[in-house]
Motif scaffolding. Structure first.
Motif, PDB file in Angstrom:
ATOM      1  N   GLN A  48       6.103  -8.242  21.100  1.00 58.16           N
ATOM      2  CA  GLN A  48       7.630  -9.010  21.167  1.00 58.16           C
ATOM      3  C   GLN A  48       7.733 -10.329  21.693  1.00 58.16           C
ATOM      4  N   GLU A  57       9.279 -12.864  21.212  1.00 53.29           N
ATOM      5  CA  GLU A  57      10.542 -13.708  21.225  1.00 53.29           C
ATOM      6  C   GLU A  57      11.067 -13.548  22.667  1.00 53.29           C
ATOM      7  N   HIS A  58      10.549 -12.825  23.616  1.00 48.44           N
ATOM      8  CA  HIS A  58      11.047 -12.699  24.904  1.00 48.44           C
ATOM      9  C   HIS A  58       9.859 -13.595  25.735  1.00 48.44           C
ATOM     10  N   GLU A  59      10.517 -14.744  26.424  1.00 50.86           N
ATOM     11  CA  GLU A  59       9.440 -15.524  27.034  1.00 50.86           C
ATOM     12  C   GLU A  59       8.608 -15.128  28.108  1.00 50.86           C
ATOM     13  N   ARG A  82       6.043 -13.344  25.902  1.00 50.84           N
ATOM     14  CA  ARG A  82       4.992 -14.472  25.371  1.00 50.84           C
ATOM     15  C   ARG A  82       4.210 -15.039  26.489  1.00 50.84           C
TER      16      ARG A  82
END
Length: 257
Positions: free
Chosen positions: A236, A238-240, A243
């Motif tokens: 996932q 898309e969550h900084e 990432r």
């Protein structure tokens, strides 16, 4: 052990003057549940969350309840009962104030405290040591002669000696030799399962969480951003914060996909 024994955070907001750390955390775990991992970068609020769960930190809003009772309001005998039933072990759990204190006396004291909290059991000190990969010959050793990793394992054994219903571990094996972590993790997992202890494990050690926890929650930006298997959580991006962790641990991401 009653499966209804539960620790729950509901809409939890917590922080310090001028700093909001947790923003609406909902989290629950119960006796008999498989271990739940808590993953997140440094500064994400894991320590504040664990302190709130223990009642040591008073939330700004929301609440933490143990079997429906607000933890921060527990006093006297009720507080002792809670502390025996729900054990918290930090990576700095062992202070050694008496140079004569032995491993045996530490474990026997834990069992005595447990009995005062209404938790009687027949598990021996040697059995508890075995569950964390230490042999019986450690019992007469004084605490000050142990290595950091051995002290950390005795801290775990001390928590297990009370036969808690719930166990909260903060970086439980950081000081343990990496070559021994896998073996100890397997033994610890078997003990937790056998005793039916609901366990929350906060750690930066991705491999440890993979070994111990079928489900992971990711704490970032003061919120729980994802929940699932480790591979599902790491995907996932898309969550900084997720990432950034994935980019910092590319080998782990490839391994756990």
């Amino acid at each position: 052990m009653p499966a209804s024994t539960t620790l729950t955070a509901t809409s939890l907001h917590a922080g310090y003057p001028g700093e909001q750390v947790l923003q609406g955390i909902d989290l629950t775990f119960s006796a008999g549940d498989p271990p739940l991992g808590l993953l997140g970068p440094s500064g994400a609020g894991k320590t504040t969350l664990l302190a709130s769960l223990s009642g040591e930190h008073i939330p700004d809003a929301g609440e933490v309840t143990w079997n429906g009772r607000r933890v921060s309001k527990l006093r006297g005998k009720d507080r002792k009962t809670f502390r025996a039933a729900v054990r918290f072990v930090s990576q700095y759990a062992m202070t050694i104030s008496d140079p004569r204190e032995t491993v045996r006396s530490r474990l026997e004291l834990a069992a005595k405290v447990a009995r005062k909290g209404g938790r009687t059991h027949s598990v021996s000190a040697a059995e508890m040591l075995e569950s964390v990969g230490l042999a019986e010959h450690f019992l007469p050793r004084t605490m000050r002669t142990l290595s950091g990793g051995e002290i950390q394992r005795v801290a775990l054994a001390t928590a297990l000696a009370t036969r808690p219903e719930l166990l909260v571990l903060d970086e439980p094996l950081t000081a343990v030799d990496p070559n021994a972590r896998g073996r100890i993790a397997a033994t610890l997992a078997a003990t937790i399962q056998r005793l039916g202890i609901g366990t929350l494990i906060a750690s930066h050690d991705v491999e440890l969480l993979q070994r111990l926890c079928p489900q992971i929650v990711f704490l970032g930006d003061g919120r729980l951003l994802a929940r699932g298997t480790l591979s599902e959580v790491l995907a996932q991006t898309e969550h900084e914060p997720i990432r950034e962790l994935a980019e910092a641990n590319p080998a782990a991401v490839r391994r756990f996909r």
